[in-house]
Design an enzyme around this catalytic site. Sequence first.
Site, mmCIF file in Angstrom:
data_model
loop_
_atom_site.group_PDB
_atom_site.id
_atom_site.type_symbol
_atom_site.label_atom_id
_atom_site.label_comp_id
_atom_site.label_asym_id
_atom_site.label_seq_id
_atom_site.Cartn_x
_atom_site.Cartn_y
_atom_site.Cartn_z
ATOM 1 N N HIS A 191 0.854 -1.199 0.000
ATOM 2 C CA HIS A 191 0.000 0.000 0.000
ATOM 3 C C HIS A 191 0.888 1.248 0.000
ATOM 4 C CE1 HIS A 191 -3.850 -2.040 0.332
ATOM 5 N NE2 HIS A 191 -3.245 -2.894 1.158
ATOM 6 N N ASP A 270 -5.828 -13.524 0.681
ATOM 7 C CA ASP A 270 -6.193 -12.191 1.182
ATOM 8 C C ASP A 270 -7.720 -12.081 1.306
ATOM 9 O OD1 ASP A 270 -5.925 -9.617 2.119
ATOM 10 O OD2 ASP A 270 -5.551 -8.710 0.164
ATOM 11 N N ALA A 307 -13.156 -4.961 -4.433
ATOM 12 C CA ALA A 307 -13.359 -4.598 -3.025
ATOM 13 C C ALA A 307 -12.718 -5.632 -2.116
ATOM 14 C CB ALA A 307 -14.851 -4.474 -2.722
ATOM 15 N N GLY A 308 -11.733 -6.356 -2.645
ATOM 16 C CA GLY A 308 -11.068 -7.401 -1.879
ATOM 17 C C GLY A 308 -11.214 -8.742 -2.579
#
Length: 389
Positions: A191, A270, A307-308
């Site tokens: 990130h 993840d 969104a993931g």
Amino acid sequence: MLSLHARRYDTLEPVRITLAGDRIAAVEPAWPDGAVADWPIVAPGLFDLQINGHGGVWFSDDALTPEQVRTAVTAYPRFGVTRLCPTLITNSFDGLAQGFRAIRQACEQDPLVSRLVAACHLEGPYISKEDGPRGAHPLEHVRPADWNEFQKLQEISGQRIRLVTLAPEADGAIEFIRTATANGVVIAIGHTAATPEQVRAAVDAGATLSTHLGNGCHAMLHRHRNYLLEQLAEPRLTASLITDGHHLPAALVKIILKVKTPRKIVLTCDAAGWAGCPPGVYESKLGRSELLDSGKLVVAGQRELLAGSAQETDVCVVKVREFAGVSWKDALDMTSRNPAQLLGFEPARLRRGGRAELFLFRHEPGAQRLTVQATIVSGEVCCGQLDRR
């Protein structure tokens, strides 16, 4: 003693494995009378170092309870996972403290949860404020790296935080990396909107992992000077990849595998808290998300912006084979041996004296995931059942 018959994941040779307690007592050739093509494959249990929740439970929930932790964590052996890292993303101190407190309590109350939770992963809050690199992390909680804050969270967790993802350009990040690594914490770059020089400074300070390389990035990057290529070219960095079929295209997975080689790659699902839920629209403090029939998790109202992830770890094993043509051995080592070694844990191995953390599976050609027959944690079958032969 417990025994099982299966084909080894690395050679596909039929073997008889005998377990004694939480260790492998023997691995011997099996001499079947007939064909073994229908025997399951046996492999070391999967180790996923980045899991955000399951079945509607988020480890970053401000009101997380030990019961919710248990529900989410114990879902993963069904997918071949025997060790994992509950992951908490950028949040207020109080929100993070509650999450780590609930995880600690769940581990202390339930022996199975304690065995499954290898460590915790703190992803943020010391990350980029920029849109794109920040991903879905809430801007209002992004802040400079703070070792004193981390020490408080570490104490609350019961010393379980083993992995921290941060951005090298965050204020105080380089000194944080030096201090953390000196105290046995593994540092990942993620990130981030770092310059190549900042990436190199982080690695010089002790960073050893790139968190979900290729994701959590700007949509457009400089063609030469960028943090993606710098991390890809850095031999001291292992790369974690989300090979769920949605986060990275096949071509990029192939490129990263060619450059890093399977020895320097860790696969992770993840998984978001919506993993394991039926298709539909869901809402959390991170916003409204839609889980499509394809398994893709997107920001509600459109079909492209992720969104993931809503896939579990076994899907990533199947997809990396589909995308890059790797062997079962490489695909499973990237999802078992490599993450364990990266975090300083003993890997599970199919040999005498090895950890009795195994799973047995089959895979039909074209199937999007593994069919897990049984998962063994610390020498005990915790889901599924073994064949009698």
